[in-house]
Design an enzyme around this catalytic site. Structure first.
Site, PDB file in Angstrom:
ATOM      1  N   GLU A   1       0.850  -1.189   0.000  1.00  0.00           N
ATOM      2  CA  GLU A   1       0.000   0.000   0.000  1.00  0.00           C
ATOM      3  C   GLU A   1       0.884   1.237   0.000  1.00  0.00           C
ATOM      4  OE1 GLU A   1      -3.595  -2.020   2.681  1.00  0.00           O
ATOM      5  OE2 GLU A   1      -2.508  -0.271   3.432  1.00  0.00           O
ATOM      6  N   PRO A   2       0.305   2.414  -0.190  1.00  0.00           N
ATOM      7  CA  PRO A   2       1.134   3.628  -0.129  1.00  0.00           C
ATOM      8  C   PRO A   2       1.931   3.746   1.164  1.00  0.00           C
ATOM      9  CG  PRO A   2      -0.998   4.150  -1.083  1.00  0.00           C
ATOM     10  CD  PRO A   2      -1.077   2.719  -0.630  1.00  0.00           C
ATOM     11  N   GLY A   3       1.398   3.232   2.276  1.00  0.00           N
ATOM     12  CA  GLY A   3       2.098   3.350   3.556  1.00  0.00           C
ATOM     13  C   GLY A   3       2.529   2.040   4.154  1.00  0.00           C
TER      14      GLY A   3
ATOM     15  N   ILE B   1       1.139  -2.775  -7.862  1.00  0.00           N
ATOM     16  CA  ILE B   1       0.546  -4.088  -8.108  1.00  0.00           C
ATOM     17  C   ILE B   1       0.824  -4.524  -9.549  1.00  0.00           C
ATOM     18  CG2 ILE B   1      -1.516  -5.490  -7.946  1.00  0.00           C
ATOM     19  CD1 ILE B   1      -0.399  -4.205  -5.284  1.00  0.00           C
TER      20      ILE B   1
ATOM     21  N   ARG C   1      37.383  -6.982 -27.477  1.00  0.00           N
ATOM     22  CA  ARG C   1      37.788  -5.579 -27.487  1.00  0.00           C
ATOM     23  C   ARG C   1      39.267  -5.447 -27.173  1.00  0.00           C
ATOM     24  NH1 ARG C   1      35.922  -0.584 -29.322  1.00  0.00           N
ATOM     25  NH2 ARG C   1      36.558   1.079 -27.880  1.00  0.00           N
TER      26      ARG C   1
ATOM     27  N   GLN D   1      30.572  -0.469 -17.206  1.00  0.00           N
ATOM     28  CA  GLN D   1      31.924   0.087 -17.201  1.00  0.00           C
ATOM     29  C   GLN D   1      32.808  -0.593 -18.243  1.00  0.00           C
ATOM     30  OE1 GLN D   1      32.448   2.653 -15.317  1.00  0.00           O
ATOM     31  NE2 GLN D   1      34.622   3.007 -15.622  1.00  0.00           N
TER      32      GLN D   1
ATOM     33  N   GLU E   1       9.550  -7.548  -3.133  1.00  0.00           N
ATOM     34  CA  GLU E   1       9.340  -8.835  -2.451  1.00  0.00           C
ATOM     35  C   GLU E   1      10.248  -8.987  -1.230  1.00  0.00           C
ATOM     36  OE1 GLU E   1       8.400 -12.323  -4.689  1.00  0.00           O
ATOM     37  OE2 GLU E   1       7.885 -11.141  -6.462  1.00  0.00           O
TER      38      GLU E   1
END
Length: 422
Positions: free
Chosen positions: A160-162, A192, A298, A367, A401
């Site tokens: 939830e928001p809080g 969600i 490279r 990098q 999670e």
């Protein structure tokens, strides 16, 4: 489209980086996974290379509000039977002897190409699916079977928001109030996954002094899905608020028993942490493989980058870390398959080490590639940036999670006991 028919997604041809060698085949010797799990890894790897790799760049660079949910990838997974892996045969699943281990391995193989797709799979199967699998036979047939078949998309709503890591009754503000034989559900859930396309959401709500899980069809009056979030990474994993405005539910909507929601949520999220650890390993392996290929090809200052001791030592350490992280999530999943509902400390270790490793290898991969590591695509010829999506996607693994700080706390409690850690 039949559930058994293989799917190859049609995409526009693009300029691609050299195909990296799969270094895990040489460096990781799987002596613990059962034969059925090793066979399944090979099958999911073939599927992911065929159906997910061609669309991974598009998914990683999309705009959640414009491009939306990668329906083609979801349907491809359904058609190839990937949603059947975690579940018993009575709901259309494969009925494997080691379903959690097989599912975690599938997540790793999907995340190798797209962590967004792996996250969709994790929420659809491990979170929503596993929660529904704890319901009655009637609930399982009504809601889990279509998830297994890929006919509907599943979502799981605890945050939830809080309230996110703290799922105590005092923190959860979504409330279910008894009315007659049913319930009235009100509140707001946040972050969600799959909500914008979900047919059903498993919702954790406060019922008096305890928590209860509810099965909520998204078509129910009073359910509104908010505007999709725009995120740094995992752009194909669409998240949005779920607003519950006096949603009327029958008694049959209670998943498990009234007051038993916290245990269902914690069991489900423990399984989910194993999956997120596996996804971290998949991203870490992809970044590792692409970096090895680049370092060998490279050249600078009279030799390949691979000839420089700095990169030799960096990659040697990462090879050892990959071995440990993969073995951790497999061990945690095997314990889950053996009947341990909370396979700690391995689940916390797997989530912590797998996601931390993905972020660290991805950073060093950027990098190593230099400027090419920082671009989504090169203006001169549309060459795809080989690692920037992994770098963006890897960060969320340390957060969702159960933030990694929570995993360290779980481990500290194992070490010192609750009397010293709270």
């Amino acid at each position: 489209m039949t559930p058994s028919s293989p799917v190859t997604l049609a995409v526009e041809p693009t300029q691609a980086s050299p195909v990296p060698e799969r270094m895990a085949d040489e460096l990781y010797h799987d002596l613990v996974s059962p034969d059925e799990v090793r066979r399944l890894r090979a099958r999911v790897r073939e599927f992911a290379a065929r159906a997910i790799e061609p669309v991974a760049h598009r998914i990683a660079g999309g705009d959640e509000r414009l491009d939306g949910f990668p329906r083609d990838a979801f349907e491809a997974m359904a058609a190839d039977g990937l949603f059947r892996i975690p579940f018993p045969s009575d709901v259309g699943g494969k009925g494997l002897a080691h379903p959690a281990t097989a599912t975690a391995v599938a997540v790793e193989e999907l995340a190798y190409y797209s962590n967004s797709v792996a996250a969709i799979y994790d929420v659809h199967c491990i979170l929503a699916g596993t929660a529904l699998d704890q319901g009655s036979d009637e609930q399982r047939q009504r809601w889990l079977r279509p998830i297994v078949d890929g006919e509907i998309v599943g979502a799981f709503a605890t945050s939830e928001p809080g309230a996110s890591s703290d799922l105590s009754p005092a923190a959860v503000t979504t409330v279910a109030t008894p009315e007659g034989d049913g319930w009235i559900l009100s509140g707001r859930k946040r972050w969600i996954t799959n909500s914008v396309v979900a047919g059903v959401v498993v919702v954790l709500a406060r019922t008096g002094d305890s928590l209860t899980t509810f099965i909520v069809p998204t078509s129910a009056p009073g359910v509104t899905i908010g505007t999709p979030d725009r995120k740094l990474g995992n752009r194909g994993q669409i998240t949005a608020d779920v607003i519950l405005d006096d949603v009327r539910l029958g008694a049959e909507s209670v998943l498990g028993r009234v007051g038993g929601g916290l245990r269902i949520a914690l069991q489900t999220l423990t399984y989910g942490r194993i999956g997120i650890g596996a996804a971290g390993v998949g991203m870490a392996q992809a970044a590792f493989d692409r970096t090895v290929t680049h370092l060998k090809s490279r050249h600078a200052f009279g030799g390949s980058l691979a000839s420089k001791q700095h990169w030799q030592f960096v990659m040697a350490d990462y090879a050892a870390d990959l071995e440990a992280a993969r073995s951790l999530y497999i061990k945690a999943a095997l314990r889950l398959d053996a009947g341990e509902r909370f396979p700690e400390p391995e689940a916390a270790m797997a989530k912590l080490r797998g996601t931390d490793l993905a972020a660290r290898i991805a950073r060093d991969a950027v990098q190593a590639f230099g400027g090419l590591g920082f671009v989504r695509s090169l203006g001169a010829d549309d060459t795809e940036g080989p690692v920037e999506a992994i770098y963006r996607d890897s960060k969320i693994g340390e957060i969702y999670e159960g933030a990694n700080e929570i995993q360290r706390w779980v481990l500290a409690r194992q070490i010192f006991g609750r009397e010293h850690t709270g």
